[in-house]
Motif scaffolding. Structure first.
Motif, mmCIF file in Angstrom:
data_model
loop_
_atom_site.group_PDB
_atom_site.id
_atom_site.type_symbol
_atom_site.label_atom_id
_atom_site.label_comp_id
_atom_site.label_asym_id
_atom_site.label_seq_id
_atom_site.Cartn_x
_atom_site.Cartn_y
_atom_site.Cartn_z
ATOM 1 N N LYS A 1 -21.004 3.750 0.202
ATOM 2 C CA LYS A 1 -20.976 3.186 -1.008
ATOM 3 C C LYS A 1 -20.403 1.789 -0.951
ATOM 4 N N LYS A 2 -19.817 1.534 -0.055
ATOM 5 C CA LYS A 2 -19.233 0.129 0.206
ATOM 6 C C LYS A 2 -18.196 -0.192 -0.930
ATOM 7 N N ILE A 3 -17.269 1.085 -1.407
ATOM 8 C CA ILE A 3 -16.376 0.811 -2.559
ATOM 9 C C ILE A 3 -15.407 -0.207 -2.433
ATOM 10 N N GLU A 4 -14.895 -0.602 -3.627
ATOM 11 C CA GLU A 4 -13.827 -1.784 -3.967
ATOM 12 C C GLU A 4 -12.529 -0.974 -3.403
ATOM 13 N N GLY A 5 -12.233 0.281 -3.987
ATOM 14 C CA GLY A 5 -10.925 0.816 -3.565
ATOM 15 C C GLY A 5 -11.091 2.114 -3.905
ATOM 16 N N MET A 6 -10.064 2.851 -2.845
ATOM 17 C CA MET A 6 -10.003 4.407 -3.379
ATOM 18 C C MET A 6 -8.438 4.641 -3.352
ATOM 19 N N VAL A 7 -8.152 5.914 -4.163
ATOM 20 C CA VAL A 7 -6.682 6.397 -3.981
ATOM 21 C C VAL A 7 -6.900 7.717 -3.343
ATOM 22 N N TYR A 8 -6.058 8.218 -2.299
ATOM 23 C CA TYR A 8 -6.105 9.541 -1.617
ATOM 24 C C TYR A 8 -4.560 10.158 -2.394
ATOM 25 N N VAL A 9 -4.980 11.194 -3.275
ATOM 26 C CA VAL A 9 -3.567 11.764 -3.960
ATOM 27 C C VAL A 9 -3.088 13.014 -2.898
ATOM 28 N N LEU B 1 -5.457 -0.579 -7.862
ATOM 29 C CA LEU B 1 -5.843 -2.175 -8.086
ATOM 30 C C LEU B 1 -4.915 -2.987 -7.323
ATOM 31 N N LYS B 2 -3.546 -2.585 -7.353
ATOM 32 C CA LYS B 2 -2.612 -3.347 -6.442
ATOM 33 C C LYS B 2 -2.234 -2.869 -4.966
ATOM 34 N N GLY B 3 -2.296 -1.756 -4.638
ATOM 35 C CA GLY B 3 -1.810 -1.313 -3.569
ATOM 36 C C GLY B 3 -2.402 -1.769 -2.283
ATOM 37 N N VAL B 4 -1.604 -2.005 -1.128
ATOM 38 C CA VAL B 4 -2.002 -2.358 0.098
ATOM 39 C C VAL B 4 -2.709 -1.492 0.896
ATOM 40 N N LYS B 5 -3.900 -1.939 1.304
ATOM 41 C CA LYS B 5 -4.788 -0.893 1.978
ATOM 42 C C LYS B 5 -4.103 -0.364 3.128
ATOM 43 N N GLY B 6 -4.159 1.196 3.458
ATOM 44 C CA GLY B 6 -3.666 1.666 4.478
ATOM 45 C C GLY B 6 -2.145 2.318 4.052
ATOM 46 N N ASP B 7 -1.666 1.840 3.058
ATOM 47 C CA ASP B 7 0.004 2.097 2.656
ATOM 48 C C ASP B 7 0.077 3.264 2.055
ATOM 49 N N SER B 8 1.307 3.849 1.664
ATOM 50 C CA SER B 8 1.270 5.203 0.982
ATOM 51 C C SER B 8 2.387 4.803 0.262
ATOM 52 N N TYR B 9 2.490 5.312 -1.105
ATOM 53 C CA TYR B 9 3.508 4.849 -2.008
ATOM 54 C C TYR B 9 3.935 6.200 -2.728
ATOM 55 N N ASN B 10 5.113 6.471 -2.897
ATOM 56 C CA ASN B 10 5.905 7.439 -3.998
ATOM 57 C C ASN B 10 5.718 6.997 -5.251
ATOM 58 N N ILE B 11 5.122 8.145 -6.196
ATOM 59 C CA ILE B 11 5.040 8.098 -7.327
ATOM 60 C C ILE B 11 5.641 9.170 -8.146
ATOM 61 N N SER B 12 7.068 8.572 -8.275
ATOM 62 C CA SER B 12 8.130 9.706 -8.881
ATOM 63 C C SER B 12 9.046 8.883 -9.712
ATOM 64 N N ASN B 13 9.594 9.636 -10.637
ATOM 65 C CA ASN B 13 10.635 9.061 -11.777
ATOM 66 C C ASN B 13 11.982 9.136 -11.211
ATOM 67 N N GLU B 14 12.682 8.242 -10.719
ATOM 68 C CA GLU B 14 13.896 8.466 -10.018
ATOM 69 C C GLU B 14 14.915 9.248 -11.050
ATOM 70 N N ASP B 15 14.751 9.106 -12.208
ATOM 71 C CA ASP B 15 15.803 9.670 -13.303
ATOM 72 C C ASP B 15 15.486 11.013 -13.460
ATOM 73 N N ALA C 1 -8.494 1.408 9.009
ATOM 74 C CA ALA C 1 -8.769 0.382 10.316
ATOM 75 C C ALA C 1 -9.998 0.217 10.899
ATOM 76 N N GLN C 2 -10.785 1.258 10.949
ATOM 77 C CA GLN C 2 -11.795 1.171 11.633
ATOM 78 C C GLN C 2 -13.074 0.745 10.975
ATOM 79 N N TYR C 3 -13.105 1.334 9.684
ATOM 80 C CA TYR C 3 -14.353 0.906 8.626
ATOM 81 C C TYR C 3 -14.130 -0.005 7.594
ATOM 82 N N ASN C 4 -12.695 -0.565 7.429
ATOM 83 C CA ASN C 4 -12.280 -1.462 6.548
ATOM 84 C C ASN C 4 -12.146 -0.901 5.100
ATOM 85 N N VAL C 5 -11.982 0.377 4.917
ATOM 86 C CA VAL C 5 -12.035 1.301 3.724
ATOM 87 C C VAL C 5 -10.793 0.804 2.907
ATOM 88 N N ASN C 6 -11.086 0.345 1.791
ATOM 89 C CA ASN C 6 -9.685 -0.115 0.951
ATOM 90 C C ASN C 6 -8.965 0.983 0.454
#
Length: 357
Positions: A143-151, A267-281, A200-205
């Motif tokens: 589908k040549k998507i603009e962006g995807m999040v893997y949970v 919308l803002k994540g860097v392609k191929g990166d992982s991010y913690n979604i956690s409330n530090e408190d 890396a191989q298919y440039n999927v964001n």
């Protein structure tokens, strides 16, 4: 006679909170979004959040949700079922039905999350992770998507030796492959690797959200993870029972905060990166959380009881972990969790009362 205005449900209040957040909603307007696992907590809240924005702000967002059970979906969605831009599609993640037209964004949330299911069906747990994620990534390429999040999950970190600082995304620990329950964290690790391979191989964001334990309004009545067990005990006036010593450190985030985080990440994540979604408190041991619930929400007669199971592995309990997830990487994208642990439980308990759990 003056008609009394119906009070908003806790879930609707959360959806309004998301819709009125300072997220860059303009980038979602007039887009088509595909959400897998649309009857799970994260998937269903994503679908409803976009639909609620359509209601309030005429977003013209088309939301395609993949479901397996139509009756379950009707119970979860109620008035939202196939309304307000929602299009629910019956199918299986291992053989995604043909989707006509374009897809702009994908949120891949499907996962087996019940610990008992993991130890009883480890092959299915791994297979669902791998085959589902591969199929979604192939769809993203087609589908040549603009962006995807893997949970993903904080469980990818495994067991860490470090306890003197907050854990960042590059600090993976040890996963015991001899443990049957490792099918879950190792499956998540593999899928993160697969996402990065497609990037890396298919440039999927594609970017990965490593979620802390997420709960709030919208959980199912069948939910049986520790937060739900504790909340039900408080609600029913029963003692809070722990089947372990409760030494494991929990990292938590309220569901509405998590949904905003996932939307920002796409919308803002860097392609191929992982991010913690956690409330530090919202970081504590299981035992301390149980005591907090008794102190803040108990009836004065309830207490914490330890009934430690001799068959921890058979019941699917995760090994004790000691880690405090850093949210700095997400904060740099402009996300901050606003709802602390006490308020998270207050909202959850109000929701459970409204839904008559």
């Amino acid at each position: 006679m003056v008609e009394r205005k119906m009070e908003k449900s806790m879930e609707e209040m959360d959806l309004e909170y998301i819709a009125n957040s300072d997220l860059e909603w303009s980038k979602y307007k007039n887009k088509t979004i595909f959400v897998t696992g649309a009857t799970g907590l994260i998937g269903s809240l994503l679908v409803k959040a976009f639909a609620y924005y359509n209601c309030l702000h005429q977003g013209n967002i088309k939301i395609i949700g993949l479901i397996r059970n139509e009756e379950k979906a009707k119970r979860i969605y109620g008035k939202w079922y196939n309304n307000y831009g929602i299009h629910l599609m019956i199918g299986d993640i291992e053989q995604i039905p043909v989707i006509a037209g374009d897809i702009d964004y994908i949120f891949h949330t499907v996962s087996i999350t019940a610990s008992k299911m993991m130890v009883q069906h480890p092959v299915l747990t791994i297979q669902t992770s791998y085959m589902g994620t591969k199929n979604v990534l192939d769809l993203a390429v087609d589908k040549k998507i603009e962006g995807m999040v893997y949970v993903s999950s904080m469980e990818v970190y495994g067991i860490l030796n470090t306890q003197d600082h907050k854990i960042t995304e590059n600090q993976l620990g040890y996963v015991n492959l001899a443990s049957v329950r490792s099918c879950y964290p190792e499956g998540k690790r593999y899928c993160e690797c697969l996402c990065n391979a497609y990037a890396a191989q298919y440039n999927v964001n594609v970017v990965t959200a490593r979620l802390a334990q997420t709960f709030g309004a919208g959980i199912l009545k069948t939910e049986n993870r520790v937060f739900a067990q504790f909340a039900k005990s408080i609600l029913y006036g029963e003692d809070v029972v722990l089947h372990t010593k409760g030494l494991s450190e929990g990292n938590y985030v309220y569901s509405a905060d998590a949904i905003i985080g996932i939307m920002i990440l796409l919308l803002k994540g860097v392609k191929g990166d992982s991010y913690n979604i956690s409330n530090e408190d919202c970081h504590t041991t299981i035992a301390k959380m149980a005591e907090m619930l008794i102190d803040e929400f108990g009836n004065g007669k309830q207490k914490v009881v330890y009934d430690i199971s001799p068959n921890l592995n058979e019941n699917g309990y995760a090994p004790d972990v000691k880690m405090h997830l850093s949210a700095e990487k997400m904060q740099k994208l402009g996300w901050n969790a606003n709802i602390d642990l006490k308020m998270s439980y207050a909202k959850l308990l109000d929701y459970m009362k409204q839904e008559v759990f």
